[in-house]
Design a protein around this motif. Structure first.
Motif, short mmCIF file in Angstrom:
data_model
loop_
_atom_site.label_atom_id
_atom_site.label_comp_id
_atom_site.label_asym_id
_atom_site.label_seq_id
_atom_site.Cartn_x
_atom_site.Cartn_y
_atom_site.Cartn_z
N PHE A 92 0.82 -1.21 0.00
CA PHE A 92 0.00 0.00 0.00
C PHE A 92 0.85 1.26 0.00
N LYS A 93 0.42 2.22 -0.80
CA LYS A 93 1.06 3.53 -0.83
C LYS A 93 0.36 4.50 0.11
N ASP A 94 -0.95 4.30 0.28
CA ASP A 94 -1.73 5.13 1.19
C ASP A 94 -1.23 4.89 2.61
N LYS A 95 -0.84 5.95 3.29
CA LYS A 95 -0.20 5.83 4.61
C LYS A 95 -1.08 5.16 5.66
N LYS A 96 -2.37 5.50 5.69
CA LYS A 96 -3.22 4.90 6.74
C LYS A 96 -3.45 3.42 6.49
N LEU A 97 -3.61 3.04 5.20
CA LEU A 97 -3.78 1.62 4.89
C LEU A 97 -2.49 0.86 5.16
N LYS A 98 -1.38 1.44 4.76
CA LYS A 98 -0.08 0.81 5.00
C LYS A 98 0.14 0.57 6.49
N LYS A 99 -0.12 1.60 7.29
CA LYS A 99 0.07 1.48 8.75
C LYS A 99 -0.85 0.41 9.33
N TYR A 100 -2.12 0.42 8.92
CA TYR A 100 -3.06 -0.55 9.45
C TYR A 100 -2.64 -1.98 9.10
N PHE A 101 -2.40 -2.24 7.81
CA PHE A 101 -2.11 -3.61 7.42
C PHE A 101 -0.75 -4.08 7.93
N GLU A 102 0.21 -3.18 8.03
CA GLU A 102 1.50 -3.59 8.59
C GLU A 102 1.40 -3.94 10.07
N SER A 103 0.32 -3.52 10.72
CA SER A 103 0.11 -3.88 12.13
C SER A 103 -0.56 -5.25 12.29
N GLN A 104 -0.95 -5.85 11.18
CA GLN A 104 -1.61 -7.15 11.22
C GLN A 104 -0.57 -8.27 11.08
N ALA A 105 -0.62 -9.23 11.97
CA ALA A 105 0.38 -10.31 11.99
C ALA A 105 0.38 -11.13 10.69
N TRP A 106 -0.75 -11.24 10.03
CA TRP A 106 -0.87 -12.08 8.84
C TRP A 106 -0.38 -11.38 7.57
N TYR A 107 -0.19 -10.06 7.62
CA TYR A 107 0.14 -9.30 6.42
C TYR A 107 1.62 -9.41 6.08
N THR A 108 1.89 -9.84 4.85
CA THR A 108 3.26 -9.93 4.36
C THR A 108 3.33 -9.17 3.03
N PRO A 109 3.76 -7.90 3.09
CA PRO A 109 3.83 -7.13 1.85
C PRO A 109 4.86 -7.73 0.90
N ASN A 110 4.52 -7.76 -0.36
CA ASN A 110 5.40 -8.34 -1.38
C ASN A 110 5.42 -7.43 -2.60
N PRO A 111 6.50 -6.63 -2.74
CA PRO A 111 6.55 -5.70 -3.87
C PRO A 111 6.55 -6.40 -5.23
N ASP A 112 6.85 -7.68 -5.26
CA ASP A 112 6.87 -8.44 -6.52
C ASP A 112 5.57 -9.20 -6.78
N ALA A 113 4.61 -9.05 -5.88
CA ALA A 113 3.36 -9.80 -6.02
C ALA A 113 2.60 -9.38 -7.27
N VAL A 114 2.07 -10.36 -7.94
CA VAL A 114 1.15 -10.13 -9.04
C VAL A 114 -0.23 -10.42 -8.46
N ILE A 115 -1.03 -9.37 -8.36
CA ILE A 115 -2.32 -9.50 -7.70
C ILE A 115 -3.36 -10.02 -8.68
N GLU A 116 -3.79 -11.24 -8.45
CA GLU A 116 -4.84 -11.85 -9.26
C GLU A 116 -5.96 -12.25 -8.32
N LEU A 117 -7.15 -11.82 -8.65
CA LEU A 117 -8.31 -12.13 -7.82
C LEU A 117 -9.11 -13.26 -8.44
N ASN A 118 -9.60 -14.14 -7.58
CA ASN A 118 -10.52 -15.15 -8.09
C ASN A 118 -11.89 -14.51 -8.28
N GLU A 119 -12.83 -15.25 -8.81
CA GLU A 119 -14.15 -14.71 -9.12
C GLU A 119 -14.86 -14.16 -7.88
N PHE A 120 -14.74 -14.85 -6.76
CA PHE A 120 -15.37 -14.43 -5.52
C PHE A 120 -14.75 -13.12 -5.01
#
Length: 73
Positions: A27-55
């Motif tokens: 995340f580039k947005d500071k508030k989203l970045k701060k929030y998600f970085e505080s979550q134990a499950w969040y692993t930021p990956n600058p090389d991630a290719v974001i693909e969403l399933n249908e759901f």
């Protein structure tokens, strides 16, 4: 619609962006970045290719449409 109706703008924004956060989106947005970085499950990956399933695609679009309908976007 009933599950999210009446939730605050910030909560809806977090719910929608969690879809991307769980895939490693950086995340580039500071508030989203701060929030998600505080979550134990969040692993930021600058090389991630974001693909969403249908759901995930449906939910992200549904939430974005809701934000737009509320005049938040």
């Amino acid at each position: 619609d009933g599950d999210i109706n009446g939730l605050p703008k910030y909560d809806i924004e977090l719910i929608r962006n969690e879809i991307f956060a769980r895939k490693g989106y950086v995340f580039k947005d500071k508030k989203l970045k701060k929030y998600f970085e505080s979550q134990a499950w969040y692993t930021p990956n600058p090389d991630a290719v974001i693909e969403l399933n249908e759901f995930e695609e449906y939910n992200a679009r549904f939430l974005l449409d809701y934000e737009i309908s509320q005049g938040w976007m």
